[in-house]
Motif scaffolding. Structure first.
Motif, PDB file in Angstrom:
ATOM      1  N   GLU A 197      36.803  31.988  44.227  1.00 59.70           N
ATOM      2  CA  GLU A 197      36.980  33.102  43.283  1.00 59.70           C
ATOM      3  C   GLU A 197      38.146  34.012  43.657  1.00 59.70           C
ATOM      4  N   LEU A 198      38.616  33.921  44.909  1.00 54.60           N
ATOM      5  CA  LEU A 198      39.724  34.792  45.317  1.00 54.60           C
ATOM      6  C   LEU A 198      41.077  34.277  44.838  1.00 54.60           C
ATOM      7  N   GLN A 199      41.119  33.047  44.283  1.00 52.51           N
ATOM      8  CA  GLN A 199      42.379  32.552  43.718  1.00 52.51           C
ATOM      9  C   GLN A 199      42.860  33.444  42.584  1.00 52.51           C
ATOM     10  N   ALA A 200      41.932  34.081  41.881  1.00 48.42           N
ATOM     11  CA  ALA A 200      42.318  34.926  40.747  1.00 48.42           C
ATOM     12  C   ALA A 200      43.193  36.100  41.196  1.00 48.42           C
ATOM     13  N   LEU A 201      43.091  36.458  42.467  1.00 47.16           N
ATOM     14  CA  LEU A 201      43.961  37.507  42.997  1.00 47.16           C
ATOM     15  C   LEU A 201      45.422  37.051  42.944  1.00 47.16           C
ATOM     16  N   GLY A 202      45.657  35.758  43.138  1.00 46.60           N
ATOM     17  CA  GLY A 202      47.010  35.213  43.054  1.00 46.60           C
ATOM     18  C   GLY A 202      47.575  35.363  41.646  1.00 46.60           C
ATOM     19  N   ALA A 203      46.752  35.035  40.660  1.00 42.40           N
ATOM     20  CA  ALA A 203      47.192  35.171  39.270  1.00 42.40           C
ATOM     21  C   ALA A 203      47.487  36.631  38.957  1.00 42.40           C
ATOM     22  N   ARG A 204      46.709  37.546  39.563  1.00 39.32           N
ATOM     23  CA  ARG A 204      46.918  38.982  39.330  1.00 39.32           C
ATOM     24  C   ARG A 204      48.250  39.429  39.948  1.00 39.32           C
ATOM     25  N   LEU A 205      48.574  38.918  41.129  1.00 39.37           N
ATOM     26  CA  LEU A 205      49.798  39.361  41.809  1.00 39.37           C
ATOM     27  C   LEU A 205      51.038  38.634  41.301  1.00 39.37           C
ATOM     28  N   GLY A 206      50.846  37.490  40.635  1.00 37.75           N
ATOM     29  CA  GLY A 206      51.996  36.768  40.097  1.00 37.75           C
ATOM     30  C   GLY A 206      52.945  36.350  41.201  1.00 37.75           C
ATOM     31  N   VAL A 207      54.242  36.626  41.022  1.00 38.74           N
ATOM     32  CA  VAL A 207      55.216  36.201  42.041  1.00 38.74           C
ATOM     33  C   VAL A 207      55.282  37.167  43.225  1.00 38.74           C
ATOM     34  N   THR A 208      54.567  38.277  43.155  1.00 33.06           N
ATOM     35  CA  THR A 208      54.629  39.253  44.246  1.00 33.06           C
ATOM     36  C   THR A 208      54.084  38.641  45.528  1.00 33.06           C
ATOM     37  N   GLN A 209      54.930  38.625  46.569  1.00 33.42           N
ATOM     38  CA  GLN A 209      54.525  38.017  47.841  1.00 33.42           C
ATOM     39  C   GLN A 209      53.916  39.066  48.756  1.00 33.42           C
ATOM     40  N   VAL A 210      52.713  38.799  49.225  1.00 31.39           N
ATOM     41  CA  VAL A 210      52.080  39.749  50.143  1.00 31.39           C
ATOM     42  C   VAL A 210      51.273  39.014  51.202  1.00 31.39           C
ATOM     43  N   VAL A 211      51.031  39.705  52.319  1.00 35.43           N
ATOM     44  CA  VAL A 211      49.967  39.325  53.239  1.00 35.43           C
ATOM     45  C   VAL A 211      49.058  40.549  53.341  1.00 35.43           C
ATOM     46  N   LEU A 212      47.780  40.315  53.090  1.00 37.41           N
ATOM     47  CA  LEU A 212      46.785  41.389  53.085  1.00 37.41           C
ATOM     48  C   LEU A 212      45.793  41.158  54.214  1.00 37.41           C
ATOM     49  N   ASP A 213      45.208  42.256  54.670  1.00 35.04           N
ATOM     50  CA  ASP A 213      44.144  42.178  55.670  1.00 35.04           C
ATOM     51  C   ASP A 213      42.909  42.808  55.052  1.00 35.04           C
ATOM     52  N   GLY A 253      39.878  44.254  41.095  1.00 36.25           N
ATOM     53  CA  GLY A 253      39.650  43.187  40.128  1.00 36.25           C
ATOM     54  C   GLY A 253      38.240  42.665  40.252  1.00 36.25           C
ATOM     55  N   PRO A 254      37.958  41.563  39.578  1.00 38.05           N
ATOM     56  CA  PRO A 254      36.588  41.051  39.576  1.00 38.05           C
ATOM     57  C   PRO A 254      36.077  40.687  40.964  1.00 38.05           C
ATOM     58  N   SER A 255      36.955  40.264  41.869  1.00 40.71           N
ATOM     59  CA  SER A 255      36.506  39.802  43.187  1.00 40.71           C
ATOM     60  C   SER A 255      37.245  40.482  44.323  1.00 40.71           C
ATOM     61  N   TRP A 256      37.900  41.596  44.042  1.00 37.43           N
ATOM     62  CA  TRP A 256      38.623  42.273  45.120  1.00 37.43           C
ATOM     63  C   TRP A 256      38.745  43.751  44.779  1.00 37.43           C
ATOM     64  N   LEU A 257      38.844  44.564  45.793  1.00 32.61           N
ATOM     65  CA  LEU A 257      39.129  45.982  45.588  1.00 32.61           C
ATOM     66  C   LEU A 257      39.680  46.568  46.873  1.00 32.61           C
ATOM     67  N   THR A 258      40.247  47.760  46.732  1.00 30.34           N
ATOM     68  CA  THR A 258      40.829  48.466  47.867  1.00 30.34           C
ATOM     69  C   THR A 258      39.940  49.668  48.151  1.00 30.34           C
ATOM     70  N   PRO A 259      39.049  49.564  49.158  1.00 31.05           N
ATOM     71  CA  PRO A 259      38.187  50.703  49.436  1.00 31.05           C
ATOM     72  C   PRO A 259      39.014  51.851  50.012  1.00 31.05           C
ATOM     73  N   PRO A 260      38.508  53.085  49.886  1.00 34.48           N
ATOM     74  CA  PRO A 260      39.316  54.237  50.302  1.00 34.48           C
ATOM     75  C   PRO A 260      39.461  54.336  51.811  1.00 34.48           C
ATOM     76  N   ALA A 261      40.554  54.988  52.222  1.00 30.79           N
ATOM     77  CA  ALA A 261      40.743  55.410  53.612  1.00 30.79           C
ATOM     78  C   ALA A 261      40.860  56.930  53.553  1.00 30.79           C
ATOM     79  N   PHE A 262      40.061  57.620  54.347  1.00 26.02           N
ATOM     80  CA  PHE A 262      40.031  59.085  54.293  1.00 26.02           C
ATOM     81  C   PHE A 262      40.801  59.647  55.463  1.00 26.02           C
ATOM     82  N   ARG A 263      41.732  60.555  55.178  1.00 22.87           N
ATOM     83  CA  ARG A 263      42.498  61.191  56.253  1.00 22.87           C
ATOM     84  C   ARG A 263      41.671  62.351  56.802  1.00 22.87           C
ATOM     85  N   GLY A 264      41.288  62.261  58.081  1.00 24.12           N
ATOM     86  CA  GLY A 264      40.505  63.327  58.717  1.00 24.12           C
ATOM     87  C   GLY A 264      39.060  63.355  58.258  1.00 24.12           C
TER      88      GLY A 264
END
Ligand code: MN
Length: 481
Positions: free
Chosen positions: A221-237, A308-319
């Protein structure tokens, strides 16, 4: 040579919104315009179309035009398209040829350096693409499979190739930074899942584990992230988690981690879907970001808007780490990871600049059996089988094999030998691997363990022994948390 017979044969003008012109004399252009369409068909690709001899000569490039020389990509020669197609974007109905969404990705002028039936060498001047590309037939082949490479220079002079084999940076166990230093840190919830380094190139996702194993096929299901990013090249953690009742469930994730085939992985993805929680960015569009401060990497990551349906960016709180930790407790999460805002990313390293603060909760337990040890623990306890009294008897809640001193092992072994009985005191099932070789005892000894949390099936995760509780009787033991 140009003609649209194949194009017309593949399409029913009554069923597709694509232009299907009447037969007739082909219009004449100046052989100098091009268009690239991003096509979300059954397999994502970019259609590069070059106006030539009254048609659009077309190549379907699965990963898009390469951003740098040295990268050779497949380019499938497809049927010539009518010039009218250069303005097309829309949705081709499912079931029709090329079914899926198509939109204009780039357009512009091009110059021809060379054009033969084996090689098409062109310089593209678009809004997004600018450079010289060579489409060429694969050696000795005459079919539709061509290749494409970028000539001379990369999309940018400083373009860095997408790295392979990056390992994730690891956190050190610790406690919250001091109040005076609180503002220098960023706090994230700690997620109970498996770590993943996710590489996206040409709309394709590859996933590697904490130790660098390729687990791409495990999480389709994480392949859909590729379709979302298109040609944008990234490495995510990030962390791959399975949610159950709104909380990450490691037990549920177990259903996903051991798929033995792609088909099995797809079935498991339907029954137990996962979510990729993305918390860091290691490479973006030809630039390594590991040398940037955490705060700057986070800003770039958040600009990507990954949700997206199978991914998200949870928050990072400063302080305000204490509040984040309190919130994590309230939500029943595993804890908090504090990251120094000025810290660079150190691939594969366990760093004091990332600190994990996890809660270990104490729990009283009744000992219902034990397994003899092996090796260094021969002759004494290997593990204790633990229970908690419920309405209908002693429920098995896990086994503990760590946290004992040598003296305790000797004392406990003697005590337990004296309590032996032939049948299990547990009224719930003990998993076979735990029951194997187990010696049962009368459920009289009370001890205390610490553990991380309860699994959805009522067991303790990673319990460690803290000691006997001679002050307590079995009837007083209650499940906490
Ligand atoms: Mn296409």
């Amino acid at each position: 040579m140009a003609d649209l017979a194949e194009y017309r044969r593949k399409r029913d003008p009554g069923r597709t919104p694509e232009p299907v012109p009447d037969e007739g004399v082909l219009p004449r252009g100046a052989d100098d315009t091009f268009v690239i369409q991003e096509h979300h068909a059954s397999s994502l690709h970019w259609d590069v179309r070059l106006e030539r001899g009254g048609v659009l000569v077309s190549f379907a490039v699965p990963k898009g035009l390469p951003p740098e020389p040295g990268v050779i990509r497949l380019a499938v020669r497809t049927e010539d398209h009518p010039l009218e197609y250069a303005g097309f974007s829309g949705v081709i109905p499912k079931g029709e040829y090329g079914g899926g969404e198509m939109f204009l990705w780039d357009r512009g002028r091009y110059e021809t350096v060379k054009w033969s039936d084996r090689e098409v060498d062109v310089v593209l001047h678009g809004d997004r693409v600018d450079g010289e590309f060579v489409f060429f037939r694969r050696d000795g082949r005459s079919g539709k499979d061509w290749m494409v490479r970028r000539r001379h220079v990369a999309a940018r002079p400083d373009w860095e190739s997408l790295p392979e084999g990056l390992l994730p940076m690891l956190a050190t166990a610790g406690s919250l930074p001091s109040a005076e230093r609180d503002g220098d840190w960023s706090y994230e919830f700690k997620w109970d899942g498996v770590r993943a380094v996710v590489r996206v190139e040409g709309g394709r996702v590859t996933i590697s584990s904490r130790v660098g194993n390729d687990v791409t096929s495990t999480y389709p299901e994480l392949q859909a992230l590729g379709a979302r990013l298109g040609v944008t090249q990234v490495v995510l953690d990030g962390e791959i988690v399975a949610f159950s009742g709104g909380r990450p469930s490691f037990a549920a994730l177990q259903q996903r981690m051991h798929a033995s085939s792609a088909a099995q992985a797809r079935r498991a993805a339907r029954s137990t879907p996962v979510t990729l929680l993305v918390f860091d960015l290691l490479h973006l569009e030809g630039r390594s970001t590991v040398g940037l401060a955490h705060a700057d990497r986070r800003a770039l990551l958040e600009e990507l808007g990954l949700s997206g349906p199978s991914w998200l960016t949870p928050p990072a709180f400063r302080g305000d780490g204490a509040a984040v930790l309190a919130a994590s407790r309230e939500q029943g999460l595993e804890g908090v990871v504090a990251k120094r805002s000025d810290s660079l990313y150190s691939p594969g390293a366990r760093s004091p600049l990332w600190v994990k603060i996890t809660d270990w909760q104490a729990q009283e337990v009744v000992v219902g059996g034990w397994r003899p040890g092996e090796g260094k623990r021969k002759g004494v306890i290997g593990a204790l089988l633990l229970g908690i009294p419920e309405d209908d008897g002693l429920a098995f809640v896990g086994s503990v094999g760590t946290g004992f001193s040598d003296a305790e092992l000797a004392v406990l072994t003697t005590r337990l030998r004296g309590l032996g009985q032939s049948v299990s005191p547990f009224t719930t099932a003990v998993p076979r691997e735990r029951a194997k070789g187990a010696l049962w005892v009368r459920p009289e000894l009370v001890g205390e363990v610490v553990h991380r949390q309860w699994t959805s099936d009522g067991r303790m995760r990673h319990p460690a022994w803290r000691g006997l509780r001679p002050d307590k009787g079995p009837a007083e033991v209650r499940r906490l948390g």
